[in-house]
Design an enzyme around this catalytic site. Structure first.
Site, PDB file in Angstrom:
ATOM      1  N   GLY A  11      65.401  57.688  92.745  1.00 36.39           N
ATOM      2  CA  GLY A  11      64.558  56.546  92.438  1.00 36.39           C
ATOM      3  C   GLY A  11      64.431  55.579  93.599  1.00 36.39           C
ATOM      4  O   GLY A  11      65.027  55.763  94.666  1.00 36.39           O
ATOM      5  N   LEU A  13      65.525  52.466  94.133  1.00 29.42           N
ATOM      6  CA  LEU A  13      66.765  51.842  94.602  1.00 29.42           C
ATOM      7  C   LEU A  13      67.772  52.889  95.044  1.00 29.42           C
ATOM      8  O   LEU A  13      68.463  52.715  96.061  1.00 29.42           O
ATOM      9  CB  LEU A  13      67.357  50.964  93.505  1.00 29.42           C
ATOM     10  CG  LEU A  13      68.679  50.268  93.833  1.00 29.42           C
ATOM     11  CD1 LEU A  13      68.542  49.375  95.064  1.00 29.42           C
ATOM     12  CD2 LEU A  13      69.184  49.470  92.637  1.00 29.42           C
ATOM     13  N   ILE A  36      72.296  61.212  82.764  1.00 24.76           N
ATOM     14  CA  ILE A  36      73.474  60.450  82.354  1.00 24.76           C
ATOM     15  C   ILE A  36      73.635  60.374  80.847  1.00 24.76           C
ATOM     16  O   ILE A  36      74.660  59.877  80.368  1.00 24.76           O
ATOM     17  CB  ILE A  36      73.480  59.034  82.966  1.00 24.76           C
ATOM     18  CG1 ILE A  36      72.329  58.176  82.426  1.00 24.76           C
ATOM     19  CG2 ILE A  36      73.469  59.094  84.485  1.00 24.76           C
ATOM     20  CD1 ILE A  36      72.461  56.707  82.809  1.00 24.76           C
ATOM     21  N   ALA A  57      68.177  54.655  85.295  1.00 25.03           N
ATOM     22  CA  ALA A  57      67.770  53.722  84.248  1.00 25.03           C
ATOM     23  C   ALA A  57      66.424  54.104  83.667  1.00 25.03           C
ATOM     24  O   ALA A  57      65.595  54.751  84.323  1.00 25.03           O
ATOM     25  CB  ALA A  57      67.689  52.299  84.796  1.00 25.03           C
ATOM     26  N   TRP A  58      66.208  53.718  82.419  1.00 25.74           N
ATOM     27  CA  TRP A  58      64.874  53.683  81.818  1.00 25.74           C
ATOM     28  C   TRP A  58      64.263  52.372  82.287  1.00 25.74           C
ATOM     29  O   TRP A  58      64.781  51.293  82.016  1.00 25.74           O
ATOM     30  CB  TRP A  58      64.990  53.722  80.302  1.00 25.74           C
ATOM     31  CG  TRP A  58      63.703  53.512  79.551  1.00 25.74           C
ATOM     32  CD1 TRP A  58      62.917  52.395  79.539  1.00 25.74           C
ATOM     33  CD2 TRP A  58      63.054  54.450  78.681  1.00 25.74           C
ATOM     34  NE1 TRP A  58      61.825  52.566  78.726  1.00 25.74           N
ATOM     35  CE2 TRP A  58      61.880  53.818  78.179  1.00 25.74           C
ATOM     36  CE3 TRP A  58      63.350  55.746  78.265  1.00 25.74           C
ATOM     37  CZ2 TRP A  58      61.011  54.454  77.285  1.00 25.74           C
ATOM     38  CZ3 TRP A  58      62.485  56.374  77.380  1.00 25.74           C
ATOM     39  CH2 TRP A  58      61.334  55.749  76.896  1.00 25.74           C
ATOM     40  N   THR A  59      63.136  52.426  83.004  1.00 28.36           N
ATOM     41  CA  THR A  59      62.550  51.217  83.591  1.00 28.36           C
ATOM     42  C   THR A  59      61.191  50.848  83.012  1.00 28.36           C
ATOM     43  O   THR A  59      60.601  49.847  83.442  1.00 28.36           O
ATOM     44  CB  THR A  59      62.409  51.382  85.116  1.00 28.36           C
ATOM     45  OG1 THR A  59      61.587  52.533  85.390  1.00 28.36           O
ATOM     46  CG2 THR A  59      63.776  51.556  85.766  1.00 28.36           C
ATOM     47  N   ASP A  99      67.821  40.921  84.872  1.00 28.16           N
ATOM     48  CA  ASP A  99      67.669  39.567  84.352  1.00 28.16           C
ATOM     49  C   ASP A  99      67.171  39.571  82.915  1.00 28.16           C
ATOM     50  O   ASP A  99      67.306  38.579  82.196  1.00 28.16           O
ATOM     51  CB  ASP A  99      66.674  38.790  85.214  1.00 28.16           C
ATOM     52  CG  ASP A  99      65.267  39.364  85.118  1.00 28.16           C
ATOM     53  OD1 ASP A  99      64.401  38.724  84.513  1.00 28.16           O
ATOM     54  OD2 ASP A  99      65.031  40.462  85.660  1.00 28.16           O
ATOM     55  N   TYR A 122      63.664  46.436  76.044  1.00 25.71           N
ATOM     56  CA  TYR A 122      64.253  46.830  77.316  1.00 25.71           C
ATOM     57  C   TYR A 122      65.499  45.992  77.613  1.00 25.71           C
ATOM     58  O   TYR A 122      66.547  46.517  77.998  1.00 25.71           O
ATOM     59  CB  TYR A 122      63.225  46.667  78.430  1.00 25.71           C
ATOM     60  CG  TYR A 122      63.804  46.819  79.818  1.00 25.71           C
ATOM     61  CD1 TYR A 122      64.097  48.073  80.339  1.00 25.71           C
ATOM     62  CD2 TYR A 122      64.050  45.700  80.616  1.00 25.71           C
ATOM     63  CE1 TYR A 122      64.634  48.212  81.605  1.00 25.71           C
ATOM     64  CE2 TYR A 122      64.585  45.835  81.890  1.00 25.71           C
ATOM     65  CZ  TYR A 122      64.875  47.087  82.380  1.00 25.71           C
ATOM     66  OH  TYR A 122      65.411  47.214  83.635  1.00 25.71           O
ATOM     67  N   LYS A 126      69.436  47.232  78.127  1.00 25.86           N
ATOM     68  CA  LYS A 126      70.250  46.934  79.305  1.00 25.86           C
ATOM     69  C   LYS A 126      71.520  46.174  78.927  1.00 25.86           C
ATOM     70  O   LYS A 126      72.582  46.387  79.526  1.00 25.86           O
ATOM     71  CB  LYS A 126      69.431  46.134  80.315  1.00 25.86           C
ATOM     72  CG  LYS A 126      68.251  46.893  80.918  1.00 25.86           C
ATOM     73  CD  LYS A 126      68.687  48.090  81.740  1.00 25.86           C
ATOM     74  CE  LYS A 126      69.288  47.707  83.059  1.00 25.86           C
ATOM     75  NZ  LYS A 126      69.580  48.893  83.930  1.00 25.86           N
TER      76      LYS A 126
END
Length: 296
Positions: A11, A13, A36, A57-59, A99, A122, A126
């Site tokens: 991904g 990042l 994961i 992650a699911w984004t 955030d 979302y 998180k």
């Protein structure tokens, strides 16, 4: 030598973290090589590593409203699998969070100790991941919240607004949501610094750029710094862009714990944006599409 595992290594990042660790002992696994949500695969992958950086992650924020269970399977249960595997082997876990676990209603930067209160699915997914890390790894778990990420790899707001310059004379952008545009390159550097700082206390850290702006301010800066006319960007409101997931009004985060730990601060968002826009992924967009095409 420290042995690193980067999940979500394919991904935006994850690729930056992998680049920051080039030359070291690093295993970077993309989703095809490590899901994961599979606990057995997670246990096998974590074994033999000292530090795990979770970038998986699911984004899809709006998609999470329609499929919260699927989002939580990745952002919550998947993170729990990683935390359990790290507890078993003794590895430290650096988990990238958001955030969006916060309500985003204040006018001042939210400290790491601010009460959580997600306003969308979302964010709830998180927060489930954060709670798993805090519960299972009180001494070796690090929760790194970030916001408004952009970079050279994968879709993001900056590349989207630059691409729109080729198709539209003007672009309307929300001017009532505040945040700190954060370059993935900078965040990756902080994650690596945290992973190498053996004495840093576990817990929550905020990792966003200095300063603040709105999406409108970011779009204008991206145009200006790319040689486009910033007046082509026009302000609008969140109400004018109804989306499935509600967004926090303020994503501005405080960085007290990062400072206390002696970790490097991230540059001002505009400084990093100027540097990022000199990278080929962004210059290619502008050189190809700097002038709006005439209507057919």
């Amino acid at each position: 030598m420290t042995r690193w595992l980067v999940t979500g290594g394919g991904g935006a990042l994850g690729r930056e973290v992998r680049a920051r660790l080039a030359g070291g002992r690093v295993t970077a696994l993309d989703r095809a090589r490590l899901d994961i949500t599979d606990p057995r695969a997670v246990r096998a992958a974590v074994t033999g590593h000292d530090v795990v950086v979770n970038c998986a992650a699911w984004t899809d924020v709006d998609g999470a409203e329609r499929a919260e269970a699927a989002a939580t399977a990745v952002n919550g249960t998947g993170v729990r699998h990683l935390a359990l595997a790290c507890r078993r082997t003794g590895a430290r876990l650096l988990h990238v969070s958001s955030d969006y676990v916060l309500p985003g209603t204040g006018t001042e930067p939210s400290p790491e100790s601010a009460p959580t209160g997600p306003v969308n699915a979302y964010g709830r997914s998180k927060l489930a991941g954060e709670r798993a890390v805090a519960e299972l790894l009180p001494d070796t778990g690090y929760i790194v919240r970030t916001a408004w990420l952009y970079g050279e790899h994968g879709p993001n707001f900056v590349s989207t607004v630059l691409a729109l310059a080729a198709r539209r004379d003007t672009v309307d952008v929300v001017d009532d949501q505040y945040g700190q545009p954060t370059w993935t390159h900078d965040l990756a550097g902080l994650l690596v610094a945290l992973g190498r700082a053996g004495g840093a206390a576990p817990g929550v850290y905020h990792a966003t750029a200095a300063g603040r702006t709105t999406w409108y301010g970011l779009a204008r800066a991206a145009y200006e710094l790319s040689g486009l006319d910033p007046d082509r960007v026009r302000p609008t409101t969140s109400a004018a862009f109804a989306r499935p997931a509600r967004r926090p009004a303020s994503s501005v985060l405080g960085h007290a714990r990062r400072t206390e730990a002696g970790l490097p601060g991230l540059p001002h968002w505009r400084t990093s944006l100027a540097e990022a826009l000199r990278r080929p992924a962004f210059t290619a967009l502008v050189s190809r599409d700097a002038v709006p095409r005439p209507a057919p």
